[in-house]
Enzyme design. Structure first.
Site, PDB file in Angstrom:
ATOM      1  N   LYS A 192       0.849  -1.191   0.000  1.00  0.00           N
ATOM      2  CA  LYS A 192       0.000   0.000   0.000  1.00  0.00           C
ATOM      3  C   LYS A 192       0.886   1.243   0.000  1.00  0.00           C
ATOM      4  O   LYS A 192       1.607   1.500   0.961  1.00  0.00           O
ATOM      5  CB  LYS A 192      -0.917   0.056   1.222  1.00  0.00           C
ATOM      6  CG  LYS A 192      -1.969   1.180   1.111  1.00  0.00           C
ATOM      7  CD  LYS A 192      -2.544   1.603   2.435  1.00  0.00           C
ATOM      8  CE  LYS A 192      -1.709   2.641   3.128  1.00  0.00           C
ATOM      9  NZ  LYS A 192      -1.739   3.996   2.480  1.00  0.00           N
ATOM     10  N   GLU A 266      10.256   0.937  10.557  1.00  0.00           N
ATOM     11  CA  GLU A 266      11.246   2.010  10.375  1.00  0.00           C
ATOM     12  C   GLU A 266      10.482   3.308  10.548  1.00  0.00           C
ATOM     13  O   GLU A 266       9.682   3.692   9.704  1.00  0.00           O
ATOM     14  CB  GLU A 266      11.906   1.893   8.998  1.00  0.00           C
ATOM     15  CG  GLU A 266      13.195   2.691   8.874  1.00  0.00           C
ATOM     16  CD  GLU A 266      12.949   4.066   8.282  1.00  0.00           C
ATOM     17  OE1 GLU A 266      12.909   5.041   9.089  1.00  0.00           O
ATOM     18  OE2 GLU A 266      12.785   4.169   7.066  1.00  0.00           O
ATOM     19  N   CYS A 300      13.374  10.669   7.326  1.00  0.00           N
ATOM     20  CA  CYS A 300      13.324  10.153   8.699  1.00  0.00           C
ATOM     21  C   CYS A 300      14.677  10.216   9.381  1.00  0.00           C
ATOM     22  O   CYS A 300      14.759  10.382  10.599  1.00  0.00           O
ATOM     23  CB  CYS A 300      12.793   8.723   8.685  1.00  0.00           C
ATOM     24  SG  CYS A 300      13.663   7.630   7.551  1.00  0.00           S
ATOM     25  N   GLU A 397      10.063  15.389  16.100  1.00  0.00           N
ATOM     26  CA  GLU A 397      10.403  15.286  14.681  1.00  0.00           C
ATOM     27  C   GLU A 397       9.525  16.256  13.898  1.00  0.00           C
ATOM     28  O   GLU A 397       8.301  16.112  13.870  1.00  0.00           O
ATOM     29  CB  GLU A 397      10.203  13.866  14.173  1.00  0.00           C
ATOM     30  CG  GLU A 397      10.620  13.696  12.730  1.00  0.00           C
ATOM     31  CD  GLU A 397      10.381  12.299  12.199  1.00  0.00           C
ATOM     32  OE1 GLU A 397      11.202  11.824  11.398  1.00  0.00           O
ATOM     33  OE2 GLU A 397       9.368  11.677  12.586  1.00  0.00           O
TER      34      GLU A 397
END
Length: 486
Positions: A192, A266, A300, A397
């Site tokens: 997906k 991850e 990331c 983040e």
């Protein structure tokens, strides 16, 4: 489209526009799902529009996959698994090699498509993303007939059907990271893509057909989080691989707990980029720019926390601001563009809110001087000074072109500050002393540590994190383990 040029730095020379033609890409008005080797309609009626982040132009509409669609895809993958897993590794390798070569042949088309759908500069999709995508398929093609020599036992077996959910920041590259090792190990896949960047995955489906990949080996079901949840919770899935936010990763971990499904995550990061007083300043500045402003900071493993030794802080920041003033922001299809568009209005709102929080908490904001285009989603390269470890911009983040600057006096202090994070995905070290690199790297709790560089990737090297950055590794020999019954 408005661009920031290096006239801001006092240089009278400007860059003439160098746009890449979008005519090479033929985007259909509407896309269905790719199940059992064919494009097919959904059991539902909901369609979603995907837009260009740079212009807000509607590129195409695609299908919102339902639970029934996911079930069809999983059943197709299960049916194909018995034949695909029984193929000799050398035969599976042939398909992966074909896919890699087709990606190379269509790299210009795919680079333009990725830039249109994602918003990142064509220079990055052309020179970084697409070469790495092909390299991953080439690399894992080489492993397909050598699995017994990968260090996971003499006769490792595939797990079955892998359910894979990928993010929007590197749509095609994350697809390669997931699909290439899964197929090499003999698994079949239901993937997906992210809801804001579905097009490159749908084009990859056409590449699978072009390569003659057997039906059902790769299935692609588009949609939002509802589709992803249906996929990861489906009882026919043997392994779940997810790249995305930590919050969603935690939810997935709870959903698959106790089911026996293998899981790799991850997730987010808040990478520390550590610059010591003996580092070459100009080289370090380039590494800092690459670390946080590559792909508009939507990475990331971005080096979003700059830790600079106190004695060189002023010199380094002066050089960094001069460099940021030369970055060109504008049309992502222009080959001269350095900073493209933020991927979505939602992500831009998050970046903007966190930047305002940084100012409200007392950090000093500096943004590169530039005029932002009137349409699309844009945020200027920004840094915060006067930041402490208690500031939100040093902890959360941001996933945008925002750098938080902290200082340190000793290597031990640098390590302590770098490790003072809930994340543990990446870090960078800048120094001329090899002994210092080894000593500091050994103490950093990060999955990947770069020395005198940043954001360099290679398919032979494993990638992954610790703590709230997830678990498991992708890339390299280690990336095979998650797809093998060892």
């Amino acid at each position: 489209m408005t661009e920031m040029t290096n006239t801001a730095a006092g240089n009278p020379f400007t860059y003439a526009p160098a746009p890449e033609s979008r005519a090479i890409v033929d985007i259909a008005p509407s896309y269905g799902l790719f199940i059992d080797g064919e494009f097919t309609e959904s059991s539902g009626q909901e369609m979603v529009k995907t837009v260009s982040p740079a212009t807000e132009e509607v590129l195409a509409e695609y299908t919102q996959g339902t639970g029934e669609d996911v079930d069809r895809a999983v059943r197709a993958a299960r049916k194909a698994f018995s034949t695909w897993s029984a193929l000799p590794g050398a035969e599976r390798a042939k398909y992966l090699f074909r896919i890699a070569r087709i990606i190379q042949e269509r790299s210009r088309e795919l680079a333009v498509l990725e830039t249109l759908d994602n918003g990142k500069p064509i220079r990055e999709t052309r020179d970084a993303d697409l070469p790495l995508v092909a390299a991953h398929f080439f690399y894992y093609a080489g492993w397909a007939d050598k699995l017994g020599h990968a260090g996971f036992g003499p006769n490792p077996r595939p797990l079955g059907v892998a359910g894979q959910v990928i993010p929007w920041n590197f749509p095609l590259l994350m697809l390669a990271w997931k699909i290439a090792p899964a197929l090499a190990a003999g698994n079949t896949v239901v993937l997906k893509p992210a809801e804001t960047t579905p097009l490159s995955a749908l084009f990859f489906a056409d590449i699978c057909r072009q390569a003659g990949l057997p039906k059902g080996v790769v299935n692609i079901v588009t949609g939002d989080g509802r589709t992803g949840e249906a996929l990861v919770t489906h009882p026919g899935i043997d392994k779940v691989a997810f790249t995305g936010s930590t919050a969603v990763g935690k939810a997935i971990a709870r959903q698959v707990a106790g089911t026996g499904k293998r899981l790799t995550l991850e997730l987010g990061g808040k990478g520390a980029n550590i610059v010591f007083d003996d580092a070459p300043i100009d080289q370090a500045v380039e590494g800092i720019v690459t670390g946080i402003f590559f792909n508009q900071g939507q990475v990331c493993c971005a080096g979003s926390r700059l830790l600079v030794q106190e004695s060189i802080q002023d010199e380094l920041l002066d050089a960094l601001k001069r460099r940021l003033a030369t970055l060109r922001l504008g049309d992502p299809l222009d080959k001269n563009t350095d900073i493209g568009a933020i991927n979505s209005a939602e992500q831009l709102a998050r970046i903007t809110a966190l930047a305002r929080t940084g100012e409200a908490e007392g950090a000093e904001r500096w943004s590169a001087p530039c005029e932002l285009p009137s349409s699309g989603f844009w945020f200027p390269p920004t840094l915060f000074t006067g930041v402490t470890q208690a500031h939100t911009v040093a902890r959360d983040e941001i996933f945008g072109p925002v750098l938080s600057v902290l200082s340190f006096r000793t290597p031990d202090e640098a390590v302590a500050k770098a490790n003072n994070s809930q994340y543990g995905l990446s870090a960078g070290i800048w120094t001329e002393k090899g002994s210092r690199i080894l000593a500091v790297a050994n103490k950093l709790r990060a999955g990947v540590v770069w020395a005198n560089t940043f954001n360099k990737f290679d398919p032979t090297s494993p990638f992954g994190g610790y703590k709230e950055s997830g678990f498991g590794r992708e890339g390299g020999r280690h990336g095979l383990e998650a797809y093998l019954d060892v």
